[in-house]
Design a protein around this motif. Structure first.
Motif, PDB file in Angstrom:
ATOM      1  N   ARG A  90      -9.041  11.000   0.962  1.00 22.37           N
ATOM      2  CA  ARG A  90      -8.581   9.739   1.563  1.00 22.37           C
ATOM      3  C   ARG A  90      -7.713   8.950   0.584  1.00 22.37           C
ATOM      4  O   ARG A  90      -6.636   8.460   0.928  1.00 22.37           O
ATOM      5  CB  ARG A  90      -9.797   8.895   1.981  1.00 22.37           C
ATOM      6  CG  ARG A  90     -10.036   8.853   3.451  1.00 22.37           C
ATOM      7  CD  ARG A  90     -11.023   7.785   3.904  1.00 22.37           C
ATOM      8  NE  ARG A  90     -12.026   7.357   2.956  1.00 22.37           N
ATOM      9  CZ  ARG A  90     -13.256   7.891   2.845  1.00 22.37           C
ATOM     10  NH1 ARG A  90     -13.614   8.884   3.631  1.00 22.37           N
ATOM     11  NH2 ARG A  90     -14.105   7.439   1.967  1.00 22.37           N
ATOM     12  N   HIS A  91      -8.181   8.845  -0.676  1.00 19.71           N
ATOM     13  CA  HIS A  91      -7.419   8.106  -1.683  1.00 19.71           C
ATOM     14  C   HIS A  91      -6.100   8.814  -2.006  1.00 19.71           C
ATOM     15  O   HIS A  91      -5.074   8.143  -2.221  1.00 19.71           O
ATOM     16  CB  HIS A  91      -8.240   7.916  -2.954  1.00 19.71           C
ATOM     17  CG  HIS A  91      -9.317   6.888  -2.808  1.00 19.71           C
ATOM     18  ND1 HIS A  91      -9.072   5.560  -2.625  1.00 19.71           N
ATOM     19  CD2 HIS A  91     -10.674   7.014  -2.796  1.00 19.71           C
ATOM     20  CE1 HIS A  91     -10.202   4.896  -2.517  1.00 19.71           C
ATOM     21  NE2 HIS A  91     -11.200   5.763  -2.617  1.00 19.71           N
ATOM     22  N   ARG A  93      -4.316  10.703   0.078  1.00 18.61           N
ATOM     23  CA  ARG A  93      -3.397  10.413   1.200  1.00 18.61           C
ATOM     24  C   ARG A  93      -2.877   8.976   1.108  1.00 18.61           C
ATOM     25  O   ARG A  93      -1.681   8.713   1.322  1.00 18.61           O
ATOM     26  CB  ARG A  93      -4.111  10.641   2.534  1.00 18.61           C
ATOM     27  CG  ARG A  93      -4.297  12.101   2.894  1.00 18.61           C
ATOM     28  CD  ARG A  93      -4.716  12.294   4.348  1.00 18.61           C
ATOM     29  NE  ARG A  93      -5.925  11.584   4.701  1.00 18.61           N
ATOM     30  CZ  ARG A  93      -7.163  12.083   4.582  1.00 18.61           C
ATOM     31  NH1 ARG A  93      -7.335  13.298   4.132  1.00 18.61           N
ATOM     32  NH2 ARG A  93      -8.202  11.356   4.921  1.00 18.61           N
ATOM     33  N   ARG A  94      -3.734   8.056   0.757  1.00 21.71           N
ATOM     34  CA  ARG A  94      -3.310   6.652   0.648  1.00 21.71           C
ATOM     35  C   ARG A  94      -2.283   6.477  -0.477  1.00 21.71           C
ATOM     36  O   ARG A  94      -1.276   5.784  -0.303  1.00 21.71           O
ATOM     37  CB  ARG A  94      -4.532   5.781   0.384  1.00 21.71           C
ATOM     38  CG  ARG A  94      -4.229   4.321   0.423  1.00 21.71           C
ATOM     39  CD  ARG A  94      -5.486   3.517   0.383  1.00 21.71           C
ATOM     40  NE  ARG A  94      -5.141   2.119   0.430  1.00 21.71           N
ATOM     41  CZ  ARG A  94      -5.961   1.153   0.124  1.00 21.71           C
ATOM     42  NH1 ARG A  94      -7.182   1.424  -0.233  1.00 21.71           N
ATOM     43  NH2 ARG A  94      -5.579  -0.103   0.186  1.00 21.71           N
ATOM     44  N   ARG A  97       1.041   7.848   0.679  1.00 24.74           N
ATOM     45  CA  ARG A  97       1.725   6.887   1.572  1.00 24.74           C
ATOM     46  C   ARG A  97       2.316   5.721   0.768  1.00 24.74           C
ATOM     47  O   ARG A  97       3.448   5.298   0.998  1.00 24.74           O
ATOM     48  CB  ARG A  97       0.747   6.365   2.622  1.00 24.74           C
ATOM     49  CG  ARG A  97       0.503   7.323   3.776  1.00 24.74           C
ATOM     50  CD  ARG A  97      -0.171   6.648   4.969  1.00 24.74           C
ATOM     51  NE  ARG A  97      -1.355   5.870   4.628  1.00 24.74           N
ATOM     52  CZ  ARG A  97      -2.606   6.357   4.593  1.00 24.74           C
ATOM     53  NH1 ARG A  97      -2.825   7.622   4.878  1.00 24.74           N
ATOM     54  NH2 ARG A  97      -3.606   5.581   4.277  1.00 24.74           N
ATOM     55  N   LEU A  98       1.538   5.224  -0.207  1.00 21.85           N
ATOM     56  CA  LEU A  98       2.049   4.121  -1.035  1.00 21.85           C
ATOM     57  C   LEU A  98       3.268   4.563  -1.853  1.00 21.85           C
ATOM     58  O   LEU A  98       4.238   3.799  -1.995  1.00 21.85           O
ATOM     59  CB  LEU A  98       0.951   3.600  -1.964  1.00 21.85           C
ATOM     60  CG  LEU A  98      -0.139   2.760  -1.301  1.00 21.85           C
ATOM     61  CD1 LEU A  98      -1.251   2.445  -2.300  1.00 21.85           C
ATOM     62  CD2 LEU A  98       0.441   1.465  -0.735  1.00 21.85           C
TER      63      LEU A  98
END
Length: 120
Positions: A90-91, A93-94, A97-98
């Motif tokens: 999850r981190h 992927r985040r 995206r960032l």
């Protein structure tokens, strides 16, 4: 005298008749203490083996309980690793995206991007 050699309980000739039953009983009587000692020895041996098997069964039961406890702990740790792995994904992927958003902003503002820069 019995000419036909027919058994007559009243007739007993000590020179021709040998009491095999008495002889065999006497041999068995002589062997009896040795047989009793052997039986007693085997009974003691069986008791020792039974005691040893009981001890081994008790130890195996303890080991089985320990294995079950360790398996439970391994399952708990596997669940924790899975949870942390999902959290990490999850981190990741985040962060991706960032980074994409940051590059988009850099491109719109014409800010040069170098991968070796440690500063923004």
């Amino acid at each position: 005298m019995n000419p036909y050699q027919i058994y007559n309980p009243q007739y007993y000739d000590p020179y021709t008749h040998y009491d095999f039953d008495y002889y065999s009983q006497q041999q068995n009587f002589d062997r009896q203490p040795a047989l009793e000692r052997r039986v007693n020895q085997l009974e003691r041996q069986l008791q020792v083996q039974k005691t040893e098997l009981d001890r081994q069964n008790k130890e195996m039961g303890r080991q089985n309980r320990e294995i079950a406890r360790l398996n439970k702990e391994i399952g708990r740790l596997n669940n924790e690793v899975t949870r942390l792995s999902q959290n990490d994904e999850r981190h990741t992927r985040r962060l991706n995206r960032l980074n994409q958003r940051l590059r988009t902003v850099e491109n719109r503002l014409n800010i040069p991007f170098q991968a070796t820069d440690g500063e923004f």
